[in-house]
Design a protein around this motif. Structure first.
Motif, PDB file in Angstrom:
ATOM      1  N   GLN A  31       0.811  -1.212   0.000  1.00  0.00           N
ATOM      2  CA  GLN A  31       0.000   0.000   0.000  1.00  0.00           C
ATOM      3  C   GLN A  31       0.848   1.267   0.000  1.00  0.00           C
ATOM      4  O   GLN A  31       0.444   2.287  -0.541  1.00  0.00           O
ATOM      5  CB  GLN A  31      -0.900  -0.048   1.257  1.00  0.00           C
ATOM      6  CG  GLN A  31      -1.760   1.153   1.466  1.00  0.00           C
ATOM      7  CD  GLN A  31      -3.009   1.103   0.610  1.00  0.00           C
ATOM      8  OE1 GLN A  31      -2.948   0.836  -0.587  1.00  0.00           O
ATOM      9  NE2 GLN A  31      -4.139   1.360   1.218  1.00  0.00           N
ATOM     10  N   MET A  32       2.017   1.253   0.614  1.00  0.00           N
ATOM     11  CA  MET A  32       2.884   2.437   0.757  1.00  0.00           C
ATOM     12  C   MET A  32       2.047   3.598   1.297  1.00  0.00           C
ATOM     13  O   MET A  32       1.932   4.660   0.686  1.00  0.00           O
ATOM     14  CB  MET A  32       3.529   2.827  -0.583  1.00  0.00           C
ATOM     15  CG  MET A  32       4.474   1.789  -1.137  1.00  0.00           C
ATOM     16  SD  MET A  32       5.983   1.577  -0.198  1.00  0.00           S
ATOM     17  CE  MET A  32       7.050   2.782  -0.923  1.00  0.00           C
ATOM     18  N   PRO A  48      13.410   3.511   0.128  1.00  0.00           N
ATOM     19  CA  PRO A  48      12.350   4.344  -0.451  1.00  0.00           C
ATOM     20  C   PRO A  48      11.776   5.309   0.576  1.00  0.00           C
ATOM     21  O   PRO A  48      11.894   5.095   1.779  1.00  0.00           O
ATOM     22  CB  PRO A  48      11.292   3.320  -0.875  1.00  0.00           C
ATOM     23  CG  PRO A  48      11.831   1.978  -0.589  1.00  0.00           C
ATOM     24  CD  PRO A  48      13.002   2.120   0.314  1.00  0.00           C
ATOM     25  N   GLY A  49      11.159   6.370   0.076  1.00  0.00           N
ATOM     26  CA  GLY A  49      10.447   7.303   0.946  1.00  0.00           C
ATOM     27  C   GLY A  49       8.986   7.287   0.547  1.00  0.00           C
ATOM     28  O   GLY A  49       8.549   6.424  -0.217  1.00  0.00           O
ATOM     29  N   ILE A  50       8.216   8.258   1.012  1.00  0.00           N
ATOM     30  CA  ILE A  50       6.797   8.252   0.678  1.00  0.00           C
ATOM     31  C   ILE A  50       6.549   8.676  -0.762  1.00  0.00           C
ATOM     32  O   ILE A  50       5.438   8.528  -1.271  1.00  0.00           O
ATOM     33  CB  ILE A  50       5.956   9.139   1.632  1.00  0.00           C
ATOM     34  CG1 ILE A  50       6.368  10.604   1.538  1.00  0.00           C
ATOM     35  CG2 ILE A  50       6.054   8.637   3.054  1.00  0.00           C
ATOM     36  CD1 ILE A  50       5.354  11.538   2.174  1.00  0.00           C
ATOM     37  N   SER A  51       7.571   9.199  -1.435  1.00  0.00           N
ATOM     38  CA  SER A  51       7.396   9.603  -2.834  1.00  0.00           C
ATOM     39  C   SER A  51       7.503   8.442  -3.812  1.00  0.00           C
ATOM     40  O   SER A  51       7.374   8.636  -5.013  1.00  0.00           O
ATOM     41  CB  SER A  51       8.443  10.663  -3.213  1.00  0.00           C
ATOM     42  OG  SER A  51       8.268  11.802  -2.422  1.00  0.00           O
ATOM     43  N   ILE A  52       7.742   7.245  -3.324  1.00  0.00           N
ATOM     44  CA  ILE A  52       7.780   6.076  -4.190  1.00  0.00           C
ATOM     45  C   ILE A  52       6.352   5.569  -4.337  1.00  0.00           C
ATOM     46  O   ILE A  52       5.595   5.559  -3.367  1.00  0.00           O
ATOM     47  CB  ILE A  52       8.702   4.984  -3.590  1.00  0.00           C
ATOM     48  CG1 ILE A  52      10.143   5.487  -3.534  1.00  0.00           C
ATOM     49  CG2 ILE A  52       8.608   3.687  -4.371  1.00  0.00           C
ATOM     50  CD1 ILE A  52      10.786   5.719  -4.874  1.00  0.00           C
ATOM     51  N   SER A  53       6.014   5.150  -5.564  1.00  0.00           N
ATOM     52  CA  SER A  53       4.645   4.721  -5.846  1.00  0.00           C
ATOM     53  C   SER A  53       4.214   3.529  -5.011  1.00  0.00           C
ATOM     54  O   SER A  53       5.032   2.785  -4.489  1.00  0.00           O
ATOM     55  CB  SER A  53       4.534   4.281  -7.301  1.00  0.00           C
ATOM     56  OG  SER A  53       4.851   5.328  -8.144  1.00  0.00           O
ATOM     57  N   GLN A  54       2.925   3.334  -4.991  1.00  0.00           N
ATOM     58  CA  GLN A  54       2.369   2.113  -4.406  1.00  0.00           C
ATOM     59  C   GLN A  54       2.854   0.921  -5.214  1.00  0.00           C
ATOM     60  O   GLN A  54       3.165   1.051  -6.387  1.00  0.00           O
ATOM     61  CB  GLN A  54       0.839   2.167  -4.465  1.00  0.00           C
ATOM     62  CG  GLN A  54       0.250   3.053  -3.413  1.00  0.00           C
ATOM     63  CD  GLN A  54      -1.268   2.961  -3.406  1.00  0.00           C
ATOM     64  OE1 GLN A  54      -1.866   2.547  -4.389  1.00  0.00           O
ATOM     65  NE2 GLN A  54      -1.874   3.352  -2.310  1.00  0.00           N
ATOM     66  N   TYR A  67       8.217  -0.638  -7.286  1.00  0.00           N
ATOM     67  CA  TYR A  67       8.924  -1.311  -8.365  1.00  0.00           C
ATOM     68  C   TYR A  67      10.396  -0.934  -8.269  1.00  0.00           C
ATOM     69  O   TYR A  67      10.730   0.228  -8.042  1.00  0.00           O
ATOM     70  CB  TYR A  67       8.340  -0.840  -9.698  1.00  0.00           C
ATOM     71  CG  TYR A  67       9.116  -1.239 -10.927  1.00  0.00           C
ATOM     72  CD1 TYR A  67      10.050  -0.377 -11.489  1.00  0.00           C
ATOM     73  CD2 TYR A  67       8.894  -2.460 -11.545  1.00  0.00           C
ATOM     74  CE1 TYR A  67      10.752  -0.711 -12.624  1.00  0.00           C
ATOM     75  CE2 TYR A  67       9.587  -2.810 -12.692  1.00  0.00           C
ATOM     76  CZ  TYR A  67      10.509  -1.942 -13.225  1.00  0.00           C
ATOM     77  OH  TYR A  67      11.203  -2.283 -14.355  1.00  0.00           O
ATOM     78  N   GLY A 117       0.924   9.114 -10.282  1.00  0.00           N
ATOM     79  CA  GLY A 117       1.102   8.201  -9.160  1.00  0.00           C
ATOM     80  C   GLY A 117       2.173   7.159  -9.397  1.00  0.00           C
ATOM     81  O   GLY A 117       2.542   6.432  -8.480  1.00  0.00           O
ATOM     82  N   ASN A 173       7.799  17.884  -3.884  1.00  0.00           N
ATOM     83  CA  ASN A 173       6.967  16.889  -3.205  1.00  0.00           C
ATOM     84  C   ASN A 173       6.945  17.190  -1.710  1.00  0.00           C
ATOM     85  O   ASN A 173       7.872  17.802  -1.193  1.00  0.00           O
ATOM     86  CB  ASN A 173       7.544  15.481  -3.433  1.00  0.00           C
ATOM     87  CG  ASN A 173       6.773  14.720  -4.484  1.00  0.00           C
ATOM     88  OD1 ASN A 173       5.996  15.294  -5.242  1.00  0.00           O
ATOM     89  ND2 ASN A 173       6.983  13.420  -4.521  1.00  0.00           N
ATOM     90  N   VAL A 219      12.946  13.911  -0.450  1.00  0.00           N
ATOM     91  CA  VAL A 219      13.872  12.799  -0.673  1.00  0.00           C
ATOM     92  C   VAL A 219      13.053  11.604  -1.125  1.00  0.00           C
ATOM     93  O   VAL A 219      12.376  10.957  -0.332  1.00  0.00           O
ATOM     94  CB  VAL A 219      14.660  12.462   0.617  1.00  0.00           C
ATOM     95  CG1 VAL A 219      15.600  11.304   0.360  1.00  0.00           C
ATOM     96  CG2 VAL A 219      15.422  13.667   1.103  1.00  0.00           C
ATOM     97  N   ALA A 220      13.106  11.328  -2.438  1.00  0.00           N
ATOM     98  CA  ALA A 220      12.277  10.244  -2.970  1.00  0.00           C
ATOM     99  C   ALA A 220      12.837   8.896  -2.551  1.00  0.00           C
ATOM    100  O   ALA A 220      12.125   8.056  -2.019  1.00  0.00           O
ATOM    101  CB  ALA A 220      12.193  10.331  -4.485  1.00  0.00           C
ATOM    102  N   CYS A 221      14.133   8.694  -2.792  1.00  0.00           N
ATOM    103  CA  CYS A 221      14.742   7.450  -2.357  1.00  0.00           C
ATOM    104  C   CYS A 221      16.259   7.588  -2.362  1.00  0.00           C
ATOM    105  O   CYS A 221      16.817   8.536  -2.902  1.00  0.00           O
ATOM    106  CB  CYS A 221      14.316   6.268  -3.219  1.00  0.00           C
ATOM    107  SG  CYS A 221      14.772   6.423  -4.940  1.00  0.00           S
ATOM    108  N   ARG A 235       9.646   3.932  -9.540  1.00  0.00           N
ATOM    109  CA  ARG A 235       8.474   4.709  -9.951  1.00  0.00           C
ATOM    110  C   ARG A 235       8.139   5.666  -8.816  1.00  0.00           C
ATOM    111  O   ARG A 235       7.966   5.232  -7.675  1.00  0.00           O
ATOM    112  CB  ARG A 235       7.287   3.779 -10.247  1.00  0.00           C
ATOM    113  CG  ARG A 235       7.531   2.956 -11.481  1.00  0.00           C
ATOM    114  CD  ARG A 235       6.359   2.112 -11.851  1.00  0.00           C
ATOM    115  NE  ARG A 235       6.700   1.236 -12.975  1.00  0.00           N
ATOM    116  CZ  ARG A 235       6.184   0.033 -13.170  1.00  0.00           C
ATOM    117  NH1 ARG A 235       5.291  -0.443 -12.338  1.00  0.00           N
ATOM    118  NH2 ARG A 235       6.557  -0.673 -14.214  1.00  0.00           N
ATOM    119  N   ARG A 246       5.805   8.952  -7.183  1.00  0.00           N
ATOM    120  CA  ARG A 246       4.516   9.644  -7.266  1.00  0.00           C
ATOM    121  C   ARG A 246       4.779  11.122  -6.975  1.00  0.00           C
ATOM    122  O   ARG A 246       5.491  11.453  -6.034  1.00  0.00           O
ATOM    123  CB  ARG A 246       3.477   9.048  -6.321  1.00  0.00           C
ATOM    124  CG  ARG A 246       3.930   8.688  -4.957  1.00  0.00           C
ATOM    125  CD  ARG A 246       2.841   7.948  -4.216  1.00  0.00           C
ATOM    126  NE  ARG A 246       3.303   7.521  -2.917  1.00  0.00           N
ATOM    127  CZ  ARG A 246       2.596   6.842  -2.034  1.00  0.00           C
ATOM    128  NH1 ARG A 246       1.351   6.481  -2.331  1.00  0.00           N
ATOM    129  NH2 ARG A 246       3.096   6.503  -0.875  1.00  0.00           N
TER     130      ARG A 246
END
Lengths: 108, 159
Positions: free
Chosen positions: A29-30, A65-71, A74, B73, B101, B105-107, B123, B125
């Motif tokens: 779900q992320m 990953p952080g919260i900006s990674i998609s559900q 991948y 997304g 965002n 920090v995305a990752c 990927r 969002r």
């Protein structure tokens, strides 16, 4: 985290030194911690916090990953096949036990 | 349905918003701002922390992502180091930042010399049209940097 991870490996029998490409995806779900439910309470954050890929005993890389990674996160990565071994991928989130996937890499 | 509820609720909650634990780093932000608002302080802090004393170098790091996000997304982002990777010269850490965002920090990737490469695709969002930055710290201390702007035409991902 019920279904097994989906793994694709470009070549499970690579030559020594060949670059192997791996794609992996899990259902997750992320939950970002920014959404609220019907009552207006924030849903608590629960994301995949760490992903580790190991070939045998050697750690290839870690992905945080952080919260900006998609559900359904991948990840696609490459590595140079230097030895035969088991490619072990572990996803760790903030709530459930870690999820693991394995793929045997044999040098041809 | 969920996004509409979220928007009306965040407008109603207004001044009572408290940022959840993981985002509590932005202590200087007033409570009345939306949860999806950019966090420029966190972006600057993350950049500064990654760069340290090094100056970013253009070239050697490639970032591939679409110019227009069909699905905000799940935006495919591919990043890789084009410099030759050897046992002695490899990428230690690679970070992907989404400037606007709520959590910039995305990752983060930490590679080991055993990997033999420094390449990854994920990927993201995205909440709005913004610039995606990628920074890579090599084993010799050099920091490679690159960026690309992406347009999010549909309403951005409400996370």
């Amino acid at each position: 985290m019920a279904k097994p991870p989906r793994i694709w490996v470009s070549n499970a029998k690579p030559a020594r030194g060949e670059i192997v490409r791996v794609r992996a995806q899990i259902e997750h779900q992320m939950e970002s911690g920014l959404r609220s439910d019907e009552a207006g309470r924030l849903r608590p954050r629960n994301i995949v916090r760490k992903f580790e890929a190991r070939l045998g005993q050697n750690l290839l890389f870690t992905w945080e990953p952080g919260i900006s990674i998609s559900q359904n996160p991948y990840i696609e990565f490459t590595f140079a096949a230097r030895e035969s071994g088991e490619l072990v991928m572990v996803w760790t989130d903030e709530k459930d036990p870690p999820l693991e996937a394995r793929k045997t890499i044999t040098l041809s | 349905m969920k996004r509409r509820d979220f928007v009306t609720r965040s407008a109603a909650l207004g001044g009572a918003l408290v940022l959840p634990g993981g985002l509590a780093r932005a202590q200087s932000k007033p409570a009345t701002t939306s949860l999806l608002a950019p966090n420029p302080a966190e972006f600057k802090r993350a950049m500064a922390e990654f760069l340290g004393t090094a100056r970013p170098v253009e070239g050697g790091l490639k970032l591939e992502l679409p110019v227009l996000a069909d699905n905000p997304g799940a935006v495919p982002v591919h990043v890789w180091v084009t410099l030759p990777i050897t046992e002695s010269h490899y990428c230690r850490e690679l970070i992907v930042l989404a400037e606007l965002n709520p959590s910039p920090v995305a990752c983060r990737f930490r590679f080991s010399p055993a990997a033999g490469t420094a390449e990854a695709a994920v990927r993201l969002r995205l909440s709005q049209t913004q610039t995606i930055h990628a920074l890579a710290r090599m084993s010799d201390g050099k920091v490679l940097a690159t960026q690309q702007t992406i347009t999010v035409a549909a309403s951005g991902c409400g996370m």
